[in-house]
Design an enzyme around this catalytic site. Structure first.
Site, PDB file in Angstrom:
ATOM      1  N   ASP A  33       0.933  -1.208  -0.017  1.00  7.62           N
ATOM      2  CA  ASP A  33       0.031  -0.031   0.025  1.00  7.62           C
ATOM      3  C   ASP A  33       0.781   1.206   0.124  1.00  7.62           C
ATOM      4  O   ASP A  33       1.943   1.320   0.430  1.00  7.62           O
ATOM      5  CB  ASP A  33      -0.899  -0.127   1.207  1.00  7.62           C
ATOM      6  N   GLY A  34       0.202   2.360  -0.432  1.00  8.26           N
ATOM      7  CA  GLY A  34       1.026   3.613  -0.331  1.00  8.26           C
ATOM      8  C   GLY A  34       1.729   4.144  -1.698  1.00  8.26           C
ATOM      9  O   GLY A  34       2.285   5.119  -1.795  1.00  8.26           O
ATOM     10  N   GLY A  36       0.041   5.509  -4.337  1.00 10.12           N
ATOM     11  CA  GLY A  36      -0.552   6.880  -4.744  1.00 10.12           C
ATOM     12  C   GLY A  36      -0.002   7.771  -3.687  1.00 10.12           C
ATOM     13  O   GLY A  36       0.439   8.901  -4.181  1.00 10.12           O
ATOM     14  N   SER A  78      -7.594  -5.325  -5.249  1.00 13.96           N
ATOM     15  CA  SER A  78      -8.595  -6.103  -4.533  1.00 13.96           C
ATOM     16  C   SER A  78      -9.955  -5.799  -5.484  1.00 13.96           C
ATOM     17  O   SER A  78     -10.019  -5.119  -6.433  1.00 13.96           O
ATOM     18  CB  SER A  78      -8.636  -5.106  -3.296  1.00 13.96           C
ATOM     19  N   GLU A  80     -12.315  -4.590  -4.394  1.00 10.54           N
ATOM     20  CA  GLU A  80     -12.848  -3.279  -4.419  1.00 10.54           C
ATOM     21  C   GLU A  80     -12.216  -2.050  -5.099  1.00 10.54           C
ATOM     22  O   GLU A  80     -12.608  -1.146  -4.969  1.00 10.54           O
ATOM     23  CB  GLU A  80     -13.051  -2.972  -2.797  1.00 10.54           C
ATOM     24  N   ASN A  81     -11.023  -2.504  -5.471  1.00  9.63           N
ATOM     25  CA  ASN A  81     -10.320  -1.544  -6.227  1.00  9.63           C
ATOM     26  C   ASN A  81     -10.927  -1.078  -7.505  1.00  9.63           C
ATOM     27  O   ASN A  81     -10.476   0.082  -8.188  1.00  9.63           O
ATOM     28  CB  ASN A  81      -8.855  -2.123  -6.445  1.00  9.63           C
ATOM     29  N   ARG A 197       2.233  -4.777   6.053  1.00  8.28           N
ATOM     30  CA  ARG A 197       1.355  -3.865   5.385  1.00  8.28           C
ATOM     31  C   ARG A 197       2.140  -2.645   5.414  1.00  8.28           C
ATOM     32  O   ARG A 197       2.732  -2.216   6.651  1.00  8.28           O
ATOM     33  CB  ARG A 197       0.085  -3.648   5.805  1.00  8.28           C
ATOM     34  N   ARG A 203      -5.414  -2.104   8.931  1.00  8.25           N
ATOM     35  CA  ARG A 203      -6.428  -2.836   8.601  1.00  8.25           C
ATOM     36  C   ARG A 203      -6.014  -3.902   7.557  1.00  8.25           C
ATOM     37  O   ARG A 203      -5.004  -3.893   7.000  1.00  8.25           O
ATOM     38  CB  ARG A 203      -7.500  -1.722   8.257  1.00  8.25           C
ATOM     39  N   GLU A 216       0.780 -13.091  12.139  1.00  7.17           N
ATOM     40  CA  GLU A 216       1.129 -11.969  12.798  1.00  7.17           C
ATOM     41  C   GLU A 216       1.057 -10.897  11.803  1.00  7.17           C
ATOM     42  O   GLU A 216       1.879 -11.012  10.839  1.00  7.17           O
ATOM     43  CB  GLU A 216       2.865 -12.312  13.371  1.00  7.17           C
TER      44      GLU A 216
HETATM   45  C1  IPE Z   1      -5.519  -2.659  -0.263  1.00 11.12           C
HETATM   46  O1  IPE Z   1      -5.206  -1.291  -0.357  1.00 11.12           O
HETATM   47  C2  IPE Z   1      -5.299  -3.482  -1.735  1.00 11.12           C
HETATM   48  C3  IPE Z   1      -4.121  -3.577  -2.272  1.00 11.12           C
HETATM   49  C4  IPE Z   1      -2.790  -3.022  -1.609  1.00 11.12           C
HETATM   50  C5  IPE Z   1      -4.078  -4.067  -3.604  1.00 11.12           C
HETATM   51  P1  IPE Z   1      -6.224  -0.381  -0.513  1.00 11.12           P
HETATM   52  O2  IPE Z   1      -5.446   1.068  -0.665  1.00 11.12           O
HETATM   53  O3  IPE Z   1      -7.139  -0.616  -1.895  1.00 11.12           O
HETATM   54  O4  IPE Z   1      -7.087  -0.398   0.801  1.00 11.12           O
HETATM   55  P2  IPE Z   1      -7.747   0.626   1.541  1.00 11.12           P
HETATM   56  O5  IPE Z   1      -8.846   1.100   0.675  1.00 11.12           O
HETATM   57  O6  IPE Z   1      -6.980   1.816   2.012  1.00 11.12           O
HETATM   58  O7  IPE Z   1      -8.438   0.031   2.678  1.00 11.12           O
HETATM   59  C1  IPE Z   2      -1.437   0.458  -3.398  1.00 13.14           C
HETATM   60  O1  IPE Z   2      -1.358   1.600  -3.352  1.00 13.14           O
HETATM   61  C2  IPE Z   2      -1.580  -0.242  -4.531  1.00 13.14           C
HETATM   62  C3  IPE Z   2      -3.082  -0.740  -5.037  1.00 13.14           C
HETATM   63  C4  IPE Z   2      -4.264  -0.700  -4.175  1.00 13.14           C
HETATM   64  C5  IPE Z   2      -3.298  -1.040  -6.265  1.00 13.14           C
HETATM   65  P1  IPE Z   2      -2.388   2.600  -3.345  1.00 13.14           P
HETATM   66  O2  IPE Z   2      -2.821   3.037  -4.631  1.00 13.14           O
HETATM   67  O3  IPE Z   2      -3.606   2.223  -2.486  1.00 13.14           O
HETATM   68  O4  IPE Z   2      -1.854   3.926  -2.670  1.00 13.14           O
HETATM   69  P2  IPE Z   2      -2.380   5.047  -1.597  1.00 13.14           P
HETATM   70  O5  IPE Z   2      -3.149   4.170  -0.617  1.00 13.14           O
HETATM   71  O6  IPE Z   2      -3.563   5.619  -2.446  1.00 13.14           O
HETATM   72  O7  IPE Z   2      -1.256   5.756  -1.204  1.00 13.14           O
HETATM   73 MG    MG Z   3      -4.002   2.347  -0.550  1.00 13.99          MG
END
Ligand code: IPE
Ligand code: IPE
Ligand code: MG
Length: 251
Positions: A33-34, A36, A78, A80-81, A197, A203, A216
């Site tokens: 994650d992260g 973006g 995901s 949900e993405n 994570r 979460r 863990e």
């Molecule tokens: C979880 O991250 C999905 C992936 C890393 C592919 P998200 O960025 O989609 O999760 P939320 O929306 O912050 O819970």
């Molecule tokens: C994780 O990074 C990659 C995917 C969910 C595909 P994000 O795109 O969720 O990055 P943030 O959470 O917006 O920083």
């Molecule tokens: Mg994210």
């Protein structure tokens, strides 16, 4: 003379960070994650963050493999993405397809076995083809099992497991935890020992919710594009300091 167990540079780095090479987790799952936030902080488009994230993954897969991890499962997209802007979704699908094709030769050379997890029938044809090619090419490899979770949702996986149990005509008294396990997307995979994570959120975001009952969790503030093999090894070291109890009393 003491014989060192160290066989490669990852293991040497791991030892220097305090990792016990004899107690490496068998299965590590990663919520990458992260991307973006990494891009935003630099004034870049979000897709650039995803591209840098792919580079980070390449390093972590190699490190996990050299450390002796048997299963690495990563959350790439995901269920949900799909709620994200269409441009980002399509850009991600294309990026994963290109990455899967580009990396296949190296992964195969490194004896990596590729698996996928998720409703793969719903992803674009080109990506699905790249993934099925990758799985077919590496099917008999004996090194690390690298699982890409794409269009993956933990609840969707449980729904799909229940559907296939019902379709198999099992009666209620025959349904046990083992039955559900046997109908998951990758029934042969052990539960993750460690879930990492990045980017600070505390979460699960619907990742491996059945399998991670006793996993863990290690959360780091580092965003995924900045996540280096060293961070991975630090997470393993943190994991090794935990006491796993599985509900029992451990003195
Ligand atoms: C979880 O991250 C999905 C992936 C890393 C592919 P998200 O960025 O989609 O999760 P939320 O929306 O912050 O819970
Ligand atoms: C994780 O990074 C990659 C995917 C969910 C595909 P994000 O795109 O969720 O990055 P943030 O959470 O917006 O920083
Ligand atoms: Mg994210």
């Amino acid at each position: 003379m003491a014989v060192s167990a160290v066989q490669n540079s990852t293991q040497a780095l791991a030892e220097s960070l305090g990792v016990d090479l004899s107690r490496v987790p068998e299965h590590v799952a990663v919520i990458m994650d992260g991307n973006g936030r990494w891009a935003k902080a630099k004034g870049f488009a979000r897709l650039l963050g995803h591209r840098e994230g792919y580079r980070a993954l390449r390093g972590v897969l190699l490190a996990a493999s050299e450390l002796g991890v048997r299963y690495l499962t990563v959350y790439a997209f995901s269920a949900e993405n799909w709620r994200r802007p269409k441009d980002e979704v399509m850009g991600l699908m294309k990026l994963i397809e290109t990455a899967a094709r580009e990396e296949l030769r190296v992964m195969h050379q490194n004896n990596v076995r590729v698996h996928v997890s998720g409703r793969i029938s719903e992803v674009p044809d080109g990506l699905r083809k790249a993934l099925t090619d990758g799985m077919a090419t590496t099917a008999t490899n004996t090194g690390i099992t690298f699982t890409l979770a794409i269009n993956y949702g933990g609840r969707a996986e449980i729904v799909d497991a229940v559907k296939s149990i019902v379709a198999a005509g099992l009666s209620p008294e025959d349904v046990t935890e083992e039955t559900i396990q046997a109908h998951l997307y990758n029934p042969g995979h052990p539960d993750p020992d460690l879930m990492v994570r990045t980017a600070g959120e505390m979460r699960w975001s619907n990742f491996l919710i059945w399998q991670s009952a006793y996993t863990e969790l290690v959360v780091t503030d580092v965003t995924w594009p900045d996540f280096k093999p060293q961070h991975f090894l630090e997470a393993v070291e943190t994991f090794q300091r935990r006491t796993r109890k599985f509900g029992a009393v451990v003195e």
